[in-house]
Design a protein around this motif. Sequence first.
Motif, PDB file in Angstrom:
ATOM      1  N   SER A 181     -36.207  22.410  33.609  1.00  0.00           N
ATOM      2  CA  SER A 181     -35.264  22.858  32.579  1.00  0.00           C
ATOM      3  C   SER A 181     -33.832  22.476  32.951  1.00  0.00           C
ATOM      4  O   SER A 181     -33.069  21.979  32.112  1.00  0.00           O
ATOM      5  CB  SER A 181     -35.374  24.369  32.392  1.00  0.00           C
ATOM      6  N   GLN A 182     -33.465  22.695  34.198  1.00  0.00           N
ATOM      7  CA  GLN A 182     -32.115  22.358  34.658  1.00  0.00           C
ATOM      8  C   GLN A 182     -31.873  20.847  34.587  1.00  0.00           C
ATOM      9  O   GLN A 182     -30.809  20.406  34.156  1.00  0.00           O
ATOM     10  CB  GLN A 182     -31.903  22.857  36.091  1.00  0.00           C
ATOM     11  N   LEU A 183     -32.858  20.072  34.973  1.00  0.00           N
ATOM     12  CA  LEU A 183     -32.741  18.614  34.922  1.00  0.00           C
ATOM     13  C   LEU A 183     -32.557  18.136  33.483  1.00  0.00           C
ATOM     14  O   LEU A 183     -31.674  17.316  33.199  1.00  0.00           O
ATOM     15  CB  LEU A 183     -33.968  17.956  35.548  1.00  0.00           C
ATOM     16  N   GLN A 185     -31.402  19.834  30.959  1.00  0.00           N
ATOM     17  CA  GLN A 185     -30.071  20.257  30.498  1.00  0.00           C
ATOM     18  C   GLN A 185     -28.993  19.316  31.028  1.00  0.00           C
ATOM     19  O   GLN A 185     -28.049  18.966  30.315  1.00  0.00           O
ATOM     20  CB  GLN A 185     -29.779  21.688  30.935  1.00  0.00           C
ATOM     21  N   SER A 186     -29.132  18.900  32.273  1.00  0.00           N
ATOM     22  CA  SER A 186     -28.160  17.977  32.872  1.00  0.00           C
ATOM     23  C   SER A 186     -28.196  16.618  32.181  1.00  0.00           C
ATOM     24  O   SER A 186     -27.156  16.002  31.942  1.00  0.00           O
ATOM     25  CB  SER A 186     -28.437  17.810  34.367  1.00  0.00           C
ATOM     26  N   ILE A 187     -29.380  16.154  31.853  1.00  0.00           N
ATOM     27  CA  ILE A 187     -29.516  14.883  31.140  1.00  0.00           C
ATOM     28  C   ILE A 187     -28.866  14.992  29.764  1.00  0.00           C
ATOM     29  O   ILE A 187     -28.122  14.095  29.339  1.00  0.00           O
ATOM     30  CB  ILE A 187     -30.995  14.455  31.032  1.00  0.00           C
ATOM     31  N   ALA A 188     -29.116  16.097  29.060  1.00  0.00           N
ATOM     32  CA  ALA A 188     -28.519  16.306  27.740  1.00  0.00           C
ATOM     33  C   ALA A 188     -26.987  16.329  27.831  1.00  0.00           C
ATOM     34  O   ALA A 188     -26.298  15.749  26.982  1.00  0.00           O
ATOM     35  CB  ALA A 188     -29.044  17.593  27.110  1.00  0.00           C
ATOM     36  N   ALA A 189     -26.457  16.986  28.866  1.00  0.00           N
ATOM     37  CA  ALA A 189     -25.003  17.019  29.053  1.00  0.00           C
ATOM     38  C   ALA A 189     -24.450  15.624  29.323  1.00  0.00           C
ATOM     39  O   ALA A 189     -23.400  15.237  28.794  1.00  0.00           O
ATOM     40  CB  ALA A 189     -24.645  17.975  30.188  1.00  0.00           C
ATOM     41  N   ALA A 190     -25.166  14.851  30.133  1.00  0.00           N
ATOM     42  CA  ALA A 190     -24.735  13.474  30.417  1.00  0.00           C
ATOM     43  C   ALA A 190     -24.783  12.612  29.159  1.00  0.00           C
ATOM     44  O   ALA A 190     -23.909  11.774  28.943  1.00  0.00           O
ATOM     45  CB  ALA A 190     -25.607  12.869  31.519  1.00  0.00           C
ATOM     46  N   GLU A 191     -25.778  12.844  28.309  1.00  0.00           N
ATOM     47  CA  GLU A 191     -25.853  12.124  27.032  1.00  0.00           C
ATOM     48  C   GLU A 191     -24.668  12.472  26.140  1.00  0.00           C
ATOM     49  O   GLU A 191     -24.065  11.586  25.534  1.00  0.00           O
ATOM     50  CB  GLU A 191     -27.140  12.463  26.285  1.00  0.00           C
ATOM     51  N   ARG A 192     -24.365  13.765  26.040  1.00  0.00           N
ATOM     52  CA  ARG A 192     -23.231  14.189  25.192  1.00  0.00           C
ATOM     53  C   ARG A 192     -21.918  13.580  25.671  1.00  0.00           C
ATOM     54  O   ARG A 192     -21.061  13.232  24.865  1.00  0.00           O
ATOM     55  CB  ARG A 192     -23.125  15.713  25.164  1.00  0.00           C
ATOM     56  N   ARG A 193     -21.769  13.443  26.968  1.00  0.00           N
ATOM     57  CA  ARG A 193     -20.543  12.855  27.534  1.00  0.00           C
ATOM     58  C   ARG A 193     -20.605  11.333  27.554  1.00  0.00           C
ATOM     59  O   ARG A 193     -19.701  10.680  28.036  1.00  0.00           O
ATOM     60  CB  ARG A 193     -20.312  13.398  28.947  1.00  0.00           C
ATOM     61  N   ARG A 194     -21.707  10.794  27.048  1.00  0.00           N
ATOM     62  CA  ARG A 194     -21.938   9.349  26.971  1.00  0.00           C
ATOM     63  C   ARG A 194     -21.934   8.663  28.333  1.00  0.00           C
ATOM     64  O   ARG A 194     -21.491   7.527  28.478  1.00  0.00           O
ATOM     65  CB  ARG A 194     -20.939   8.702  26.015  1.00  0.00           C
ATOM     66  N   LEU A 195     -22.444   9.387  29.321  1.00  0.00           N
ATOM     67  CA  LEU A 195     -22.588   8.828  30.656  1.00  0.00           C
ATOM     68  C   LEU A 195     -23.904   8.082  30.791  1.00  0.00           C
ATOM     69  O   LEU A 195     -24.040   7.207  31.645  1.00  0.00           O
ATOM     70  CB  LEU A 195     -22.505   9.937  31.716  1.00  0.00           C
ATOM     71  N   VAL A 196     -24.877   8.460  29.958  1.00  0.00           N
ATOM     72  CA  VAL A 196     -26.175   7.797  29.925  1.00  0.00           C
ATOM     73  C   VAL A 196     -26.641   7.695  28.480  1.00  0.00           C
ATOM     74  O   VAL A 196     -26.197   8.447  27.611  1.00  0.00           O
ATOM     75  CB  VAL A 196     -27.266   8.540  30.751  1.00  0.00           C
ATOM     76  N   ILE A 197     -27.536   6.758  28.254  1.00  0.00           N
ATOM     77  CA  ILE A 197     -28.218   6.630  26.965  1.00  0.00           C
ATOM     78  C   ILE A 197     -29.688   6.856  27.247  1.00  0.00           C
ATOM     79  O   ILE A 197     -30.253   6.252  28.166  1.00  0.00           O
ATOM     80  CB  ILE A 197     -27.993   5.233  26.342  1.00  0.00           C
ATOM     81  N   ARG A 198     -30.307   7.719  26.449  1.00  0.00           N
ATOM     82  CA  ARG A 198     -31.724   8.010  26.645  1.00  0.00           C
ATOM     83  C   ARG A 198     -32.538   7.254  25.609  1.00  0.00           C
ATOM     84  O   ARG A 198     -32.271   7.329  24.414  1.00  0.00           O
ATOM     85  CB  ARG A 198     -31.964   9.503  26.495  1.00  0.00           C
ATOM     86  N   ARG A 199     -33.512   6.501  26.088  1.00  0.00           N
ATOM     87  CA  ARG A 199     -34.465   5.800  25.220  1.00  0.00           C
ATOM     88  C   ARG A 199     -35.858   6.203  25.677  1.00  0.00           C
ATOM     89  O   ARG A 199     -36.324   5.745  26.721  1.00  0.00           O
ATOM     90  CB  ARG A 199     -34.287   4.289  25.324  1.00  0.00           C
ATOM     91  N   GLY A 200     -36.482   7.070  24.910  1.00  0.00           N
ATOM     92  CA  GLY A 200     -37.787   7.585  25.318  1.00  0.00           C
ATOM     93  C   GLY A 200     -37.645   8.372  26.605  1.00  0.00           C
ATOM     94  O   GLY A 200     -36.824   9.271  26.698  1.00  0.00           O
ATOM     95  N   ASP A 201     -38.415   8.011  27.603  1.00  0.00           N
ATOM     96  CA  ASP A 201     -38.386   8.700  28.887  1.00  0.00           C
ATOM     97  C   ASP A 201     -37.426   8.056  29.888  1.00  0.00           C
ATOM     98  O   ASP A 201     -37.415   8.440  31.054  1.00  0.00           O
ATOM     99  CB  ASP A 201     -39.791   8.712  29.505  1.00  0.00           C
ATOM    100  N   PHE A 202     -36.638   7.095  29.431  1.00  0.00           N
ATOM    101  CA  PHE A 202     -35.798   6.332  30.350  1.00  0.00           C
ATOM    102  C   PHE A 202     -34.319   6.549  30.057  1.00  0.00           C
ATOM    103  O   PHE A 202     -33.921   6.725  28.906  1.00  0.00           O
ATOM    104  CB  PHE A 202     -36.146   4.839  30.258  1.00  0.00           C
ATOM    105  N   LEU A 203     -33.509   6.517  31.118  1.00  0.00           N
ATOM    106  CA  LEU A 203     -32.065   6.653  31.003  1.00  0.00           C
ATOM    107  C   LEU A 203     -31.412   5.328  31.359  1.00  0.00           C
ATOM    108  O   LEU A 203     -31.813   4.661  32.314  1.00  0.00           O
ATOM    109  CB  LEU A 203     -31.549   7.740  31.960  1.00  0.00           C
ATOM    110  N   TRP A 204     -30.398   4.960  30.581  1.00  0.00           N
ATOM    111  CA  TRP A 204     -29.717   3.690  30.778  1.00  0.00           C
ATOM    112  C   TRP A 204     -28.221   3.910  30.889  1.00  0.00           C
ATOM    113  O   TRP A 204     -27.667   4.815  30.276  1.00  0.00           O
ATOM    114  CB  TRP A 204     -29.985   2.758  29.588  1.00  0.00           C
ATOM    115  N   SER A 205     -27.563   3.055  31.613  1.00  0.00           N
ATOM    116  CA  SER A 205     -26.110   3.057  31.672  1.00  0.00           C
ATOM    117  C   SER A 205     -25.579   2.516  30.347  1.00  0.00           C
ATOM    118  O   SER A 205     -26.079   1.498  29.860  1.00  0.00           O
ATOM    119  CB  SER A 205     -25.633   2.154  32.817  1.00  0.00           C
ATOM    120  N   PRO A 206     -24.564   3.149  29.762  1.00  0.00           N
ATOM    121  CA  PRO A 206     -24.018   2.645  28.496  1.00  0.00           C
ATOM    122  C   PRO A 206     -23.431   1.236  28.622  1.00  0.00           C
ATOM    123  O   PRO A 206     -23.362   0.510  27.644  1.00  0.00           O
ATOM    124  CB  PRO A 206     -22.922   3.647  28.135  1.00  0.00           C
ATOM    125  N   SER A 207     -23.043   0.842  29.823  1.00  0.00           N
ATOM    126  CA  SER A 207     -22.433  -0.481  30.009  1.00  0.00           C
ATOM    127  C   SER A 207     -23.459  -1.586  30.224  1.00  0.00           C
ATOM    128  O   SER A 207     -23.115  -2.769  30.227  1.00  0.00           O
ATOM    129  CB  SER A 207     -21.471  -0.451  31.194  1.00  0.00           C
TER     130      SER A 207
END
Length: 126
Positions: A10-12, A14-36
Amino acid sequence: VERVGARIRSQLLQSIAAAERRRLVIRRGDFLWSPSMTQPPVRGKDASGKARKIEEVAPEEIAACILGVLDYSFSLNNDDLTKAVARELGYSRTGETIFGAIRSQIMFMIGSQELRNQEGMISIVR
Protein backbone atom coordinates in the motif's frame (compact mmCIF):
# COMPACT_ATOMS: atom_id res chain seq x y z
CA VAL A 1 5.46 -5.80 -5.37
CA GLU A 2 3.53 -9.07 -5.23
CA ARG A 3 5.88 -10.58 -2.63
CA VAL A 4 5.66 -7.82 -0.01
CA GLY A 5 3.09 -7.52 2.76
CA ALA A 6 -0.13 -5.54 2.37
CA ARG A 7 1.09 -2.53 4.38
CA ILE A 8 4.33 -2.18 2.42
CA ARG A 9 2.50 -2.73 -0.87
CA SER A 10 0.00 0.00 0.00
CA GLN A 11 2.79 2.43 0.90
CA LEU A 12 4.68 1.63 -2.31
CA LEU A 13 1.58 2.17 -4.47
CA GLN A 14 0.88 5.48 -2.70
CA SER A 15 4.47 6.57 -3.35
CA ILE A 16 4.19 5.65 -7.02
CA ALA A 17 0.92 7.60 -7.29
CA ALA A 18 2.58 10.64 -5.66
CA ALA A 19 5.52 10.39 -8.07
CA GLU A 20 3.07 10.22 -10.99
CA ARG A 21 1.20 13.32 -9.78
CA ARG A 22 4.50 15.20 -9.54
CA ARG A 23 5.39 13.90 -13.01
CA LEU A 24 8.54 12.23 -11.78
CA VAL A 25 7.51 8.96 -13.41
CA ILE A 26 5.08 7.78 -16.07
CA ARG A 27 3.23 4.55 -15.40
CA ARG A 28 2.42 2.25 -18.30
CA GLY A 29 0.76 -0.91 -17.06
CA ASP A 30 3.04 -2.44 -14.44
CA PHE A 31 6.08 -0.45 -15.53
CA LEU A 32 7.44 2.96 -14.53
CA TRP A 33 9.31 5.18 -16.97
CA SER A 34 11.30 8.37 -16.70
CA PRO A 35 9.40 11.25 -18.35
CA SER A 36 12.59 12.25 -20.18
CA MET A 37 13.12 8.83 -21.75
CA THR A 38 12.46 8.85 -25.47
CA GLN A 39 13.38 5.23 -26.21
CA PRO A 40 13.30 2.31 -23.76
CA PRO A 41 16.64 0.60 -23.26
CA VAL A 42 17.01 -2.94 -24.56
CA ARG A 43 18.76 -4.94 -21.88
CA GLY A 44 20.09 -8.46 -22.01
CA LYS A 45 21.66 -10.39 -19.17
CA ASP A 46 22.80 -8.58 -16.04
CA ALA A 47 26.41 -8.41 -14.83
CA SER A 48 26.11 -11.85 -13.25
CA GLY A 49 24.91 -13.36 -16.54
CA LYS A 50 21.24 -13.73 -15.53
CA ALA A 51 18.36 -12.75 -17.76
CA ARG A 52 15.24 -11.24 -16.21
CA LYS A 53 11.96 -13.11 -16.24
CA ILE A 54 10.07 -12.17 -19.41
CA GLU A 55 7.30 -10.77 -17.19
CA GLU A 56 9.83 -8.19 -15.98
CA VAL A 57 10.47 -6.95 -19.53
CA ALA A 58 8.17 -4.12 -20.57
CA PRO A 59 6.28 -4.47 -23.87
CA GLU A 60 7.96 -1.24 -25.00
CA GLU A 61 11.38 -2.82 -24.46
CA ILE A 62 10.38 -5.91 -26.44
CA ALA A 63 9.08 -3.63 -29.21
CA ALA A 64 12.33 -1.64 -29.26
CA CYS A 65 14.27 -4.90 -29.49
CA ILE A 66 12.08 -6.12 -32.38
CA LEU A 67 12.69 -2.87 -34.26
CA GLY A 68 16.43 -3.08 -33.58
CA VAL A 69 16.66 -6.64 -34.86
CA LEU A 70 14.64 -5.82 -37.98
CA ASP A 71 16.59 -2.63 -38.60
CA TYR A 72 19.72 -4.76 -38.74
CA SER A 73 18.21 -7.75 -40.55
CA PHE A 74 15.70 -5.95 -42.83
CA SER A 75 13.16 -8.82 -42.65
CA LEU A 76 12.84 -12.19 -40.96
CA ASN A 77 10.23 -14.88 -40.72
CA ASN A 78 8.24 -14.98 -37.48
CA ASP A 79 10.21 -17.83 -35.86
CA ASP A 80 13.63 -16.38 -36.69
CA LEU A 81 12.56 -12.92 -35.50
CA THR A 82 11.24 -14.35 -32.24
CA LYS A 83 14.47 -16.28 -31.63
CA ALA A 84 16.68 -13.28 -32.48
CA VAL A 85 14.74 -11.00 -30.13
CA ALA A 86 14.94 -13.61 -27.36
CA ARG A 87 18.73 -13.82 -27.79
CA GLU A 88 19.06 -10.02 -27.67
CA LEU A 89 17.07 -9.98 -24.42
CA GLY A 90 19.44 -12.56 -22.94
CA TYR A 91 17.48 -15.79 -23.34
CA SER A 92 19.32 -18.79 -24.75
CA ARG A 93 16.04 -20.73 -25.15
CA THR A 94 12.58 -19.62 -26.10
CA GLY A 95 10.16 -21.54 -23.95
CA GLU A 96 6.43 -21.11 -24.29
CA THR A 97 6.25 -18.03 -22.03
CA ILE A 98 9.10 -16.15 -23.72
CA PHE A 99 7.95 -17.20 -27.17
CA GLY A 100 4.39 -16.06 -26.39
CA ALA A 101 5.41 -12.66 -25.00
CA ILE A 102 7.60 -11.83 -28.00
CA ARG A 103 5.12 -13.23 -30.54
CA SER A 104 2.30 -11.25 -28.91
CA GLN A 105 4.29 -8.01 -29.28
CA ILE A 106 5.07 -8.81 -32.92
CA MET A 107 1.36 -9.35 -33.62
CA PHE A 108 0.47 -6.12 -31.80
CA MET A 109 3.01 -4.21 -33.90
CA ILE A 110 1.63 -5.73 -37.10
CA GLY A 111 -1.87 -4.71 -36.00
CA SER A 112 -0.73 -1.16 -35.25
CA GLN A 113 1.02 -1.05 -38.64
CA GLU A 114 4.52 -0.58 -37.24
CA LEU A 115 5.45 -3.90 -38.85
CA ARG A 116 4.18 -5.75 -41.89
CA ASN A 117 3.91 -9.43 -42.65
CA GLN A 118 4.45 -9.91 -46.35
CA GLU A 119 4.39 -13.53 -47.48
CA GLY A 120 5.60 -14.72 -44.09
CA MET A 121 8.42 -12.18 -43.79
CA ILE A 122 8.19 -9.54 -41.05
CA SER A 123 9.66 -6.09 -41.75
CA ILE A 124 9.38 -2.51 -40.50
CA VAL A 125 6.80 -0.28 -42.18
CA ARG A 126 8.79 2.67 -43.51
